[in-house]
Design a protein around this motif. Sequence first.
Motif, PDB file in Angstrom:
ATOM      1  N   CYS A 114      58.989  42.043  37.968  1.00  0.00           N
ATOM      2  CA  CYS A 114      57.795  42.347  38.752  1.00  0.00           C
ATOM      3  C   CYS A 114      58.194  42.908  40.107  1.00  0.00           C
ATOM      4  N   GLN A 162      56.832  54.137  29.926  1.00  0.00           N
ATOM      5  CA  GLN A 162      55.378  54.090  30.045  1.00  0.00           C
ATOM      6  C   GLN A 162      54.742  55.329  29.417  1.00  0.00           C
ATOM      7  N   ASP A 217      58.418  49.277  29.513  1.00  0.00           N
ATOM      8  CA  ASP A 217      57.972  49.631  30.861  1.00  0.00           C
ATOM      9  C   ASP A 217      56.456  49.821  30.840  1.00  0.00           C
ATOM     10  N   GLU A 218      55.740  48.894  31.443  1.00  0.00           N
ATOM     11  CA  GLU A 218      54.262  48.919  31.487  1.00  0.00           C
ATOM     12  C   GLU A 218      53.672  49.153  30.095  1.00  0.00           C
ATOM     13  N   THR A 237      51.341  47.770  28.336  1.00  0.00           N
ATOM     14  CA  THR A 237      49.902  47.620  28.084  1.00  0.00           C
ATOM     15  C   THR A 237      49.041  48.383  29.093  1.00  0.00           C
ATOM     16  N   ALA A 238      49.658  49.226  29.931  1.00  0.00           N
ATOM     17  CA  ALA A 238      48.913  49.887  31.007  1.00  0.00           C
ATOM     18  C   ALA A 238      47.746  50.714  30.484  1.00  0.00           C
ATOM     19  N   SER A 270      46.306  45.234  23.641  1.00  0.00           N
ATOM     20  CA  SER A 270      47.236  44.518  24.515  1.00  0.00           C
ATOM     21  C   SER A 270      47.598  43.160  23.928  1.00  0.00           C
ATOM     22  N   ILE A 293      60.306  43.038  30.030  1.00  0.00           N
ATOM     23  CA  ILE A 293      59.000  43.673  30.170  1.00  0.00           C
ATOM     24  C   ILE A 293      58.685  43.888  31.644  1.00  0.00           C
ATOM     25  N   SER A 309      55.671  44.840  34.089  1.00  0.00           N
ATOM     26  CA  SER A 309      54.213  44.887  34.033  1.00  0.00           C
ATOM     27  C   SER A 309      53.619  44.489  35.368  1.00  0.00           C
ATOM     28  N   HIS A 310      52.444  45.099  35.656  1.00  0.00           N
ATOM     29  CA  HIS A 310      51.680  44.698  36.838  1.00  0.00           C
ATOM     30  C   HIS A 310      50.591  43.701  36.470  1.00  0.00           C
ATOM     31  N   LYS A 311      50.417  43.445  35.166  1.00  0.00           N
ATOM     32  CA  LYS A 311      49.371  42.526  34.721  1.00  0.00           C
ATOM     33  C   LYS A 311      49.937  41.110  34.719  1.00  0.00           C
ATOM     34  N   GLU A 332      49.337  38.573  31.924  1.00  0.00           N
ATOM     35  CA  GLU A 332      50.159  38.761  30.731  1.00  0.00           C
ATOM     36  C   GLU A 332      51.563  38.215  30.947  1.00  0.00           C
TER      37      GLU A 332
END
Length: 510
Positions: free
Chosen positions: A37, A89, A168-169, A171-172, A179, A198, A200-202, A205
């Motif tokens: 992250c 991504q 890389d991201e 599920t963006a 997702s 992984i 991710s910004h989520k 998740e």
Amino acid sequence: MTTNILEMRGITKTFPGVKALQDVSLEVQRGHVHAICGENGAGKSTLMKVLSGVYPAGTYEGEIHFENELCEFKDIKGSEAAGIVIIHQELALSPYLSIAENIFLGNEQARNGFVDWNKTNLEASKLLARVGLNDNPITKITDLGVGKQQLVEIAKALSKRVKLLILDEPTAALNDEDSAHLLRLIKHLQAQGITSIIISHKLNEIKAIADKVTIIRDGRTIETLDMHKDDISEERIIKGMVGRDLDHRYPEHEPSIGEEILRVEDWTVHHPVDQSRQVVKNASFNVRAGEIVGIAGLMGAGRTELAMSIFGHSYGAKISGHVYKNGQEIRTNTVAAAIKHGIAYATEDRKHYGLNLLDNVMRNVSGAALDKLSRWGWVDSNKENLVAEGYRRSMKIKAATVAAVTGKLSGGNQQKVVLSKWMFANPDVLILDEPTRGIDVGAKYEIYTIINQLADEGKGIVVISSELPELLGICDRIYTLSEGRITANIPREKATAEYLMQYMTLEKEA
């Protein structure tokens, strides 16, 4: 005791004028799902490109140890041969080849110099079954949605006998259902002994799936958190990412709402290919000066189609309806006409439609309003530079100069360039389609602050977002869209995620 499958020690990577990574270290245990992250531009993707050989040995300092061996990958083929596969991504699939052809591209199932198509399709079917995809292996990639394309990429990785899968991201660009399927697949692969990294910004998740989380900030390793031993909240991760507490995910805002500035009535749009199909059906909505209006809808509800068709008929066929600006009907049938009438649209796909990634920041900022900088048909480059430099500073765009290539900026900084472009054009109405997709929480907060500032200047803002908390956090009113129809107009004080979802799933207009 679990052993490390990967150790990256003291990784430093420098680009001209920028130190992207400085003495970064990373340890990943075998069989774990390890999350990375950090804010946009923190160095996450750069670190993975070093690991996968995109940036070959010799272009960085430090050491990579994979399965207890020192590795100096010269290219992606070298890392893949060792069992490291990265899925970027932007998916790297050939749209007009079949699923099977994409899975074995560069690794063809050949015999005596000829491709064995029976074996190719049979092996592809086996791999598709492992990722939970039931499509025929001869199906062309262009006929698949983004969620299924992501699964094809993973099947392709499995064909290379992957030991360490980097996503890389992932599920963006996926809806909630896709997702959730992808996250379940990652856990399923973990049960088969495959290690995953992984990015991710989520954070919800990450919290649900990761065993450990390494936080990178400004090109340095900040800390690694054990998600099982420690009581790690999303707020705790955010503090590590941005270096401070975010007391509120959304900045406080007291709106000052004026008169109606834009009204759309009975707007109907047909599919550009199948013109018998309506994708927007008699939609009507309005936005007032100083107001932030949200549009919520499930994937395929027609949100982007509505926005693009209003903005210069950029999408659709047989478009009908009326657009009023300050009470007067206007025509927006071309992009130039829409801009002339003070309407701007920031696309959800900034990489393809919102920016020229090959050009510099300066030309991207000035691109929508060159008439403000031109005299007798010539652009005043000095004035253009001053304008762009002003936005670089005020918007806190992380670029050394406005001559920096836009494609080399992080997603959050690219989004700031898009907003700068439209702020310079000075529209009265700004439609923002997924304005924070693919950017981190710190950059999101900055984007929300900019949106509030634009509203305070008296502009009408329309925000389209797949994230209901985002709409609930920043909007004054929210319209729901279902199967191309506006189904509800919900004021802020009545809006909840459950209430929105109720109207987002209606088949007929409420």
